[in-house]
Design an enzyme around this catalytic site. Structure first.
Site, PDB file in Angstrom:
ATOM      1  N   SER A  71       4.503  -5.766   0.465  1.00 26.52           N
ATOM      2  CA  SER A  71       5.354  -6.310  -0.605  1.00 26.52           C
ATOM      3  C   SER A  71       5.983  -7.633  -0.175  1.00 26.52           C
ATOM      4  O   SER A  71       6.256  -7.838   1.009  1.00 26.52           O
ATOM      5  CB  SER A  71       6.452  -5.283  -0.899  1.00 26.52           C
ATOM      6  OG  SER A  71       7.506  -5.876  -1.608  1.00 26.52           O
ATOM      7  N   TYR A 121       5.611 -11.778  -5.966  1.00 29.76           N
ATOM      8  CA  TYR A 121       6.321 -11.848  -7.253  1.00 29.76           C
ATOM      9  C   TYR A 121       6.366 -13.301  -7.703  1.00 29.76           C
ATOM     10  O   TYR A 121       6.289 -14.211  -6.888  1.00 29.76           O
ATOM     11  CB  TYR A 121       7.763 -11.371  -7.083  1.00 29.76           C
ATOM     12  CG  TYR A 121       7.944  -9.878  -7.064  1.00 29.76           C
ATOM     13  CD1 TYR A 121       7.586  -9.099  -8.159  1.00 29.76           C
ATOM     14  CD2 TYR A 121       8.517  -9.245  -5.968  1.00 29.76           C
ATOM     15  CE1 TYR A 121       7.783  -7.734  -8.151  1.00 29.76           C
ATOM     16  CE2 TYR A 121       8.716  -7.871  -5.957  1.00 29.76           C
ATOM     17  CZ  TYR A 121       8.345  -7.121  -7.053  1.00 29.76           C
ATOM     18  OH  TYR A 121       8.541  -5.773  -7.041  1.00 29.76           O
ATOM     19  N   THR A 162       2.299  -9.589  -8.953  1.00 30.28           N
ATOM     20  CA  THR A 162       3.013  -8.648  -9.828  1.00 30.28           C
ATOM     21  C   THR A 162       3.707  -9.405 -10.956  1.00 30.28           C
ATOM     22  O   THR A 162       4.519 -10.295 -10.704  1.00 30.28           O
ATOM     23  CB  THR A 162       4.035  -7.835  -9.003  1.00 30.28           C
ATOM     24  OG1 THR A 162       3.308  -7.117  -8.001  1.00 30.28           O
ATOM     25  CG2 THR A 162       4.800  -6.852  -9.872  1.00 30.28           C
ATOM     26  N   LYS A 188      -0.956  -7.402 -11.311  1.00 32.13           N
ATOM     27  CA  LYS A 188      -0.385  -6.043 -11.327  1.00 32.13           C
ATOM     28  C   LYS A 188       0.730  -5.942 -12.370  1.00 32.13           C
ATOM     29  O   LYS A 188       1.656  -6.762 -12.372  1.00 32.13           O
ATOM     30  CB  LYS A 188       0.178  -5.713  -9.938  1.00 32.13           C
ATOM     31  CG  LYS A 188       0.881  -4.366  -9.853  1.00 32.13           C
ATOM     32  CD  LYS A 188       1.190  -4.026  -8.393  1.00 32.13           C
ATOM     33  CE  LYS A 188       1.887  -2.693  -8.237  1.00 32.13           C
ATOM     34  NZ  LYS A 188       3.316  -2.733  -8.549  1.00 32.13           N
ATOM     35  N   HIS A 237       4.922  -0.011 -13.079  1.00 28.72           N
ATOM     36  CA  HIS A 237       5.797  -0.161 -11.913  1.00 28.72           C
ATOM     37  C   HIS A 237       6.440   1.183 -11.559  1.00 28.72           C
ATOM     38  O   HIS A 237       7.596   1.253 -11.127  1.00 28.72           O
ATOM     39  CB  HIS A 237       6.882  -1.202 -12.207  1.00 28.72           C
ATOM     40  CG  HIS A 237       7.257  -2.058 -11.027  1.00 28.72           C
ATOM     41  ND1 HIS A 237       6.842  -3.353 -10.881  1.00 28.72           N
ATOM     42  CD2 HIS A 237       8.036  -1.806  -9.937  1.00 28.72           C
ATOM     43  CE1 HIS A 237       7.357  -3.859  -9.764  1.00 28.72           C
ATOM     44  NE2 HIS A 237       8.091  -2.930  -9.171  1.00 28.72           N
TER      45      HIS A 237
END
Ligand SMILES: Cc1cc2nc3c(=O)[nH]c(=O)nc-3n(C[C@H](O)[C@H](O)[C@H](O)COP(=O)(O)O)c2cc1C
Length: 394
Positions: A106, A129, A155, A251, A275
């Protein structure tokens, strides 16, 4: 209750972790309706049993983005994994690599890219992100490339963080949060020893490396809120393509039209995901959203799915609904929190065994033979949750 290894690991994780961390993992947005439906919809999907088909030769291997996976499973990106076990990202990534499947780091991991990647004998994936600080995005992509990351998971379902009320109750956020967290840590000595004391530094490794100073966990929620970018659109993803030549997976897709846009954009894959019910409560479960998305784009890009997968049967169900592979979120995190890397390895072995049983008894000899033919019936129409109507009216 739905019984699986992750039910046991979840209970063990709850005993071990300070409540603010357990509920951060376990919770979802608002009333957690989507969180529950993710699990329950999957469990309701009935598989068609077939027998006497000589199932002695079985293969779970699959190819995804030029990689061979021992089974069509990857570990999903999970923020703060290094808070659930000592240097948790390294432990989980090593368990995934030993099993022959990808681990996705992540953006908001505790261990930075440079700490995790060199410990692995296979390339890892990295999740990014969309953030206001484009300098950070560029620099982290360069670092990911330098560390040999193959696949970028981008994402897109967090243009703003979801409202997760459990966090305010548990001490993750809310009044006196820091003092409550300290109190919880000292009353959970196994965690305090393993992670609190020996799992340091506790910061957002990727972000601290970029900023040149620690980004502490108390900065975490503030940093997220300040940096998520609601102005994002498909156009903004184009400059990322200039920086990233490897496979790019979008995603957080839950609608067939967005999936078609991902094809137009030239994505190599999508993750059908809400999520884990942590963003917009009340949206469809992934199991419900997946078949229409597969109808719209199957064959044009790889379809991964997550949200609610707790065992090997769920993996087979998602594949039968149209996924090419799946991602595990909470399932691996509970195992990691309860028993470290060994817990993740055990969970992955169990998932493989459960998949084998499901494949033998549905007559699917390989992953490509898992199709909608394995399903007895579609999901029944959406029902209001029993007893929830009156709760909401109150
Ligand atoms: C504690 C926690 C942290 C997460 N952090 C991230 C993250 O940093 N980036 C991301 O793309 N998804 C994140 N997710 C979502 C997961 O990648 C995945 O979509 C979700 O967990 C799937 O649902 P499941 O947990 O029911 O399997 C997080 C999920 C959890 C439970």
């Amino acid at each position: 209750m739905i019984i699986s290894a992750s039910t046991d690991y979840r209970a063990a994780a709850q005993r071990k972790l300070p409540p603010f961390l357990f509920h951060y993992i376990d919770g979802g947005a608002y009333a957690e309706y989507t969180l529950r439906r993710n699990v329950e919809d999957l469990a309701e999907i009935a598989l068609r049993q077939r027998v006497l088909k000589n199932m002695s030769e079985l293969s779970l291997e699959t190819r995804l983005f030029d990689e061979t996976l021992s089974m069509p499973v990857a570990l999903a990106p999970v923020g703060l994994t290094g808070m659930y076990a000592r240097r948790g990202e390294v432990q989980a990534a090593q368990a995934a690599a030993a099993k022959g499947i990808p681990f996705t780091l992540s953006t908001v991991s505790v261990c930075p890219i440079e700490e995790v990647a060199p410990t692995l004998d296979r390339p890892m994936w990295f999740q990014l992100y969309v953030l206001k600080d484009r300098g950070f995005m560029k620099s982290v992509l360069e670092r990911a490339k330098a560390a040999g990351v193959t696949t970028l998971v981008f994402t897109v379902d967090m243009p703003t963080p979801g409202a997760r009320y459990r966090d305010a109750h548990s001490g993750m956020s809310g009044p006196n949060a820091a003092a409550r967290r300290i109190l919880q840590a000292v009353t959970h000595p196994a965690w305090a020893w393993d992670v609190g004391l020996f799992g340091r530094p506790h910061d957002l490794g990727n972000i601290s490396t970029y900023r040149g100073h620690p980004t502490s966990l108390s900065d975490y929620i503030g940093w997220l809120s300040a940096n998520f970018d609601p102005s994002i659109s498909w156009k903004d993803l184009e400059w990322i393509r200039e920086f990233w030549q490897g496979p790019m997976v979008i995603k957080g897709i839950l609608d067939p039209n967005d999936a078609k846009d991902a094809v137009k954009f030239g994505a190599d894959g999508i993750v059908v995901s809400n999520h884990g019910g942590r963003q917009l409560d009340g949206v469809l479960s992934s199991a419900r959203a997946l078949p229409d998305i597969a109808d719209a784009v199957k064959g044009n890009l790889k379809i991964l799915a997550d949200s609610g997968i707790r065992n090997g049967l769920d993996v087979v169900r998602m594949l039968a609904l149209g996924a090419d592979a799946v991602m595990l979120g909470r399932a691996f995190v509970y195992a990691l929190a309860a028993a470290g890397g060994a817990g993740v390895s055990n969970l992955l072995d169990l998932i493989e065994k459960e998949m084998r049983v499901a494949m033998i008894l549905t007559g699917a000899k390989s992953i490509s033979e898992i199709s909608a033919d394995l399903l007895v019936r579609e999901l029944p129409p959406i029902q209001p949750e029993p007893g929830k109507k009156s709760d909401q009216a109150a």
